[in-house]
Write an enzyme that holds these catalytic residues in place. Sequence first.
Site, PDB file in Angstrom:
ATOM      1  N   HIS A  72      17.085  47.651  29.381  1.00 38.45           N
ATOM      2  CA  HIS A  72      18.239  47.466  30.539  1.00 38.45           C
ATOM      3  C   HIS A  72      19.592  47.666  30.237  1.00 38.45           C
ATOM      4  O   HIS A  72      19.813  47.497  29.265  1.00 38.45           O
ATOM      5  CB  HIS A  72      17.248  45.956  29.312  1.00 38.45           C
ATOM      6  CG  HIS A  72      16.440  45.347  30.235  1.00 38.45           C
ATOM      7  ND1 HIS A  72      15.607  43.948  30.284  1.00 38.45           N
ATOM      8  CD2 HIS A  72      15.336  45.847  30.379  1.00 38.45           C
ATOM      9  CE1 HIS A  72      14.833  44.125  30.894  1.00 38.45           C
ATOM     10  NE2 HIS A  72      13.823  45.599  30.810  1.00 38.45           N
ATOM     11  N   TYR A 201      19.446  34.186  29.783  1.00 37.95           N
ATOM     12  CA  TYR A 201      20.092  33.270  29.078  1.00 37.95           C
ATOM     13  C   TYR A 201      20.931  32.164  29.860  1.00 37.95           C
ATOM     14  O   TYR A 201      21.611  32.422  30.017  1.00 37.95           O
ATOM     15  CB  TYR A 201      20.792  34.058  27.594  1.00 37.95           C
ATOM     16  CG  TYR A 201      20.833  34.641  26.773  1.00 37.95           C
ATOM     17  CD1 TYR A 201      19.959  34.353  25.694  1.00 37.95           C
ATOM     18  CD2 TYR A 201      19.841  36.488  27.668  1.00 37.95           C
ATOM     19  CE1 TYR A 201      19.393  35.924  25.316  1.00 37.95           C
ATOM     20  CE2 TYR A 201      19.947  37.096  26.434  1.00 37.95           C
ATOM     21  CZ  TYR A 201      18.895  36.351  25.105  1.00 37.95           C
ATOM     22  OH  TYR A 201      19.375  38.057  24.723  1.00 37.95           O
ATOM     23  N   PRO A 293      17.029  33.727  16.532  1.00 40.84           N
ATOM     24  CA  PRO A 293      17.070  35.075  17.778  1.00 40.84           C
ATOM     25  C   PRO A 293      17.638  35.130  19.387  1.00 40.84           C
ATOM     26  O   PRO A 293      16.835  35.933  20.088  1.00 40.84           O
ATOM     27  CB  PRO A 293      15.321  34.528  18.416  1.00 40.84           C
ATOM     28  CG  PRO A 293      15.125  33.002  18.124  1.00 40.84           C
ATOM     29  CD  PRO A 293      15.910  32.865  16.869  1.00 40.84           C
ATOM     30  N   LYS A 297      19.073  39.545  17.452  1.00 39.84           N
ATOM     31  CA  LYS A 297      19.258  40.899  16.452  1.00 39.84           C
ATOM     32  C   LYS A 297      18.312  40.444  15.078  1.00 39.84           C
ATOM     33  O   LYS A 297      18.646  41.494  14.392  1.00 39.84           O
ATOM     34  CB  LYS A 297      20.417  40.237  16.093  1.00 39.84           C
ATOM     35  CG  LYS A 297      22.131  40.165  16.728  1.00 39.84           C
ATOM     36  CD  LYS A 297      22.444  41.692  16.565  1.00 39.84           C
ATOM     37  CE  LYS A 297      23.224  41.975  18.351  1.00 39.84           C
ATOM     38  NZ  LYS A 297      22.413  42.590  18.624  1.00 39.84           N
ATOM     39  N   TYR A 384      26.151  42.844  21.615  1.00 39.00           N
ATOM     40  CA  TYR A 384      24.626  42.776  22.399  1.00 39.00           C
ATOM     41  C   TYR A 384      23.750  44.241  22.021  1.00 39.00           C
ATOM     42  O   TYR A 384      22.602  44.314  21.410  1.00 39.00           O
ATOM     43  CB  TYR A 384      24.698  41.966  23.785  1.00 39.00           C
ATOM     44  CG  TYR A 384      22.616  41.323  24.235  1.00 39.00           C
ATOM     45  CD1 TYR A 384      22.694  39.859  23.400  1.00 39.00           C
ATOM     46  CD2 TYR A 384      21.642  42.758  24.836  1.00 39.00           C
ATOM     47  CE1 TYR A 384      20.902  39.996  23.965  1.00 39.00           C
ATOM     48  CE2 TYR A 384      21.169  42.331  25.178  1.00 39.00           C
ATOM     49  CZ  TYR A 384      20.533  40.639  24.822  1.00 39.00           C
ATOM     50  OH  TYR A 384      19.384  40.171  25.008  1.00 39.00           O
TER      51      TYR A 384
HETATM   52  P1  FAD Z   1       9.057  40.636   8.513  1.00 42.97           P
HETATM   53  O1  FAD Z   1       7.890  40.939   9.889  1.00 42.97           O
HETATM   54  O2  FAD Z   1       8.567  39.184   8.413  1.00 42.97           O
HETATM   55  O3  FAD Z   1       7.551  41.294   7.117  1.00 42.97           O
HETATM   56  C1  FAD Z   1       7.546  40.798   6.244  1.00 42.97           C
HETATM   57  C2  FAD Z   1       5.926  41.804   5.738  1.00 42.97           C
HETATM   58  O4  FAD Z   1       5.465  41.283   4.256  1.00 42.97           O
HETATM   59  C3  FAD Z   1       4.741  40.893   6.471  1.00 42.97           C
HETATM   60  O5  FAD Z   1       4.094  41.691   7.256  1.00 42.97           O
HETATM   61  C4  FAD Z   1       4.078  39.478   5.127  1.00 42.97           C
HETATM   62  O6  FAD Z   1       2.316  39.678   5.492  1.00 42.97           O
HETATM   63  C5  FAD Z   1       4.388  40.953   4.128  1.00 42.97           C
HETATM   64  N1  FAD Z   1       4.075  39.994   2.924  1.00 42.97           N
HETATM   65  C6  FAD Z   1       5.121  38.896   2.752  1.00 42.97           C
HETATM   66  N2  FAD Z   1       4.952  38.105   2.038  1.00 42.97           N
HETATM   67  C7  FAD Z   1       3.909  39.076   0.927  1.00 42.97           C
HETATM   68  C8  FAD Z   1       3.697  38.834  -0.565  1.00 42.97           C
HETATM   69  N3  FAD Z   1       4.132  38.445  -1.367  1.00 42.97           N
HETATM   70  N4  FAD Z   1       2.912  40.877  -0.841  1.00 42.97           N
HETATM   71  C9  FAD Z   1       2.863  42.018   0.482  1.00 42.97           C
HETATM   72  N5  FAD Z   1       2.987  41.384   0.842  1.00 42.97           N
HETATM   73  C10 FAD Z   1       3.960  39.932   1.932  1.00 42.97           C
HETATM   74  N6  FAD Z   1      13.889  38.913  16.030  1.00 42.97           N
HETATM   75  C11 FAD Z   1      14.511  38.883  16.937  1.00 42.97           C
HETATM   76  O7  FAD Z   1      15.435  40.633  17.496  1.00 42.97           O
HETATM   77  N7  FAD Z   1      14.185  38.570  18.223  1.00 42.97           N
HETATM   78  C12 FAD Z   1      13.334  37.985  18.818  1.00 42.97           C
HETATM   79  O8  FAD Z   1      13.036  37.387  19.747  1.00 42.97           O
HETATM   80  C13 FAD Z   1      12.177  37.350  17.302  1.00 42.97           C
HETATM   81  N8  FAD Z   1      11.405  36.235  17.821  1.00 42.97           N
HETATM   82  C14 FAD Z   1      10.338  35.937  16.702  1.00 42.97           C
HETATM   83  C15 FAD Z   1       9.925  34.946  16.473  1.00 42.97           C
HETATM   84  C16 FAD Z   1       9.463  34.509  15.370  1.00 42.97           C
HETATM   85  C17 FAD Z   1       8.500  33.345  15.770  1.00 42.97           C
HETATM   86  C18 FAD Z   1       9.692  34.616  14.154  1.00 42.97           C
HETATM   87  C19 FAD Z   1       8.759  34.418  12.669  1.00 42.97           C
HETATM   88  C20 FAD Z   1      10.950  36.033  14.310  1.00 42.97           C
HETATM   89  C21 FAD Z   1      11.638  36.680  15.348  1.00 42.97           C
HETATM   90  N9  FAD Z   1      12.240  37.116  15.298  1.00 42.97           N
HETATM   91  C22 FAD Z   1      13.246  37.231  16.387  1.00 42.97           C
HETATM   92  C23 FAD Z   1      12.584  38.034  13.598  1.00 42.97           C
HETATM   93  C24 FAD Z   1      11.942  39.151  13.576  1.00 42.97           C
HETATM   94  O9  FAD Z   1      10.554  39.286  14.212  1.00 42.97           O
HETATM   95  C25 FAD Z   1      12.072  39.703  12.148  1.00 42.97           C
HETATM   96  O10 FAD Z   1      13.234  39.700  11.789  1.00 42.97           O
HETATM   97  C26 FAD Z   1      11.408  40.994  11.813  1.00 42.97           C
HETATM   98  O11 FAD Z   1       9.520  40.341  11.601  1.00 42.97           O
HETATM   99  C27 FAD Z   1      11.812  41.143  10.139  1.00 42.97           C
HETATM  100  O12 FAD Z   1      10.782  42.046  10.324  1.00 42.97           O
HETATM  101  P2  FAD Z   1      10.490  42.890   8.445  1.00 42.97           P
HETATM  102  O13 FAD Z   1       9.983  43.302   7.896  1.00 42.97           O
HETATM  103  O14 FAD Z   1      11.891  42.877   7.682  1.00 42.97           O
HETATM  104  O15 FAD Z   1       9.923  40.944   7.911  1.00 42.97           O
END
Ligand code: FAD
Length: 393
Positions: A72, A201, A293, A297, A384
């Site tokens: 995009h 947006y 969101p 980011k 962005y």
């Molecule tokens: P996570 O994706 O949360 O992964 C963490 C992992 O650790 C999970 O698989 C979980 O099961 C595992 N875990 C947790 N506790 C334990 C434990 N005790 N032992 C072992 N494993 C464990 N970001 C954007 O940029 N744009 C968006 O539009 C956007 N929409 C979102 C919508 C929602 C509903 C949510 C919740 C988040 C959104 N985000 C968005 C944020 C983005 O999805 C996160 O920033 C991203 O998933 C971060 O990745 P991560 O691997 O750090 O954490």
Amino acid sequence: MKTQVAIIGAGPSGLLLGQLLHKHGIDNIILEARTPEYVLGRIRAGVLEQGMVDLLHEAGAGERMAREGHVHEGFMLSFGGRAERIDLKGLTGGKTVTVYGQTEVTRDLMDARAASGAQTVYEALDVQLHDSDGPAPRVSYTKDGVRCEIACDYIAGCDGFHGVSRRSVDPGRITCYERVYPFGWLGVLSRTPPVDHELIYANHERGFALCSMRNEMLSRYYVQCPLDDKVEQWSDGRFWDELRARLPEEIGARMVTGPSIEKSIAPLRSFVAEPMRFGRLFLVGDAAHIVPPTGAKGLNLAASDVHTLYKVLCERYRTGDVDVLDRYSELSLRRIWKAERFSWWMTSLLHKLDDDVFAHRIRLAELDYLAGSQAGRTTIAENYVGLPYEWRD
Ligand code: FAD
């Protein structure tokens, strides 16, 4: 069991870090509490900065994204009945973003990990961290009813906001900064063509709306809603009517609607935990910070943390220099706070915060100013597409 880096969590942070370390000969094991299907079932982010795209290629997990992701070059800002395009490419000297769902990123990383033969333990329950301050940390967990233990050099806490890693730190050693917003986002996924080929947006007196997409036949739409609303209160019909009402008439009129295939309400939060390193434990991604969101980011910040940590660990193993580990927290947090600021600002600018009509007119005036100013448009565009990664080789 023994490994160099024990990674907790197989979300995007854990999988990407694991893959990059593996590529550089650093042994790692990932422990994930859930099943792979559960992890893949989470519909979340979809806009990838160039830095994250490059990192996925570096991890050997970028091939399908290059084929199926959509580059995009701009997005639309709608307010006061009009729509203004932010020309990301033109305003940033050629930078763009790629629309490719988090689910797909996760699937590609899982496939790459399976192909590399590196170990992931799914359904690892009751994960506990031990001696992460000492010279010989360990991580224990229960798998199929059996208690197991991994001895390691370092622990990467990639286990999201509700994970065990941050909670394992003595509260006296960690400072948390938080803002919880007084509204949520109602999100709908539908098998319909997106209303526009770029994201929209929308600021509207009824509340914020976002038109996003995953591909040519999969749309992701959001409307701002009260925090205590329940999904059951939002029939598909009510959702589409509300979304249309918040968009310029011409855009609403060409929207194709259809049954929702996923519908959920997410709260919005800004959160930062400082520092991000505690002895041999590193917090990564959502385990250390959350953004609303609005600025797209969250996932991208997780990727920039991973970039810094993998560079730091590669340097540590290559040279034996442990002082380099000190740089992780400082470098990551500098970029995180800038993204926190941008996400907070976009959220404040585009949402209805209260019934204060004066505040609404001020927001409209700011949007009008930004849209009419090269400097204003450039500020939005360069944030962005993503600020540069802080680590320099
Ligand atoms: P996570 O994706 O949360 O992964 C963490 C992992 O650790 C999970 O698989 C979980 O099961 C595992 N875990 C947790 N506790 C334990 C434990 N005790 N032992 C072992 N494993 C464990 N970001 C954007 O940029 N744009 C968006 O539009 C956007 N929409 C979102 C919508 C929602 C509903 C949510 C919740 C988040 C959104 N985000 C968005 C944020 C983005 O999805 C996160 O920033 C991203 O998933 C971060 O990745 P991560 O691997 O750090 O954490």
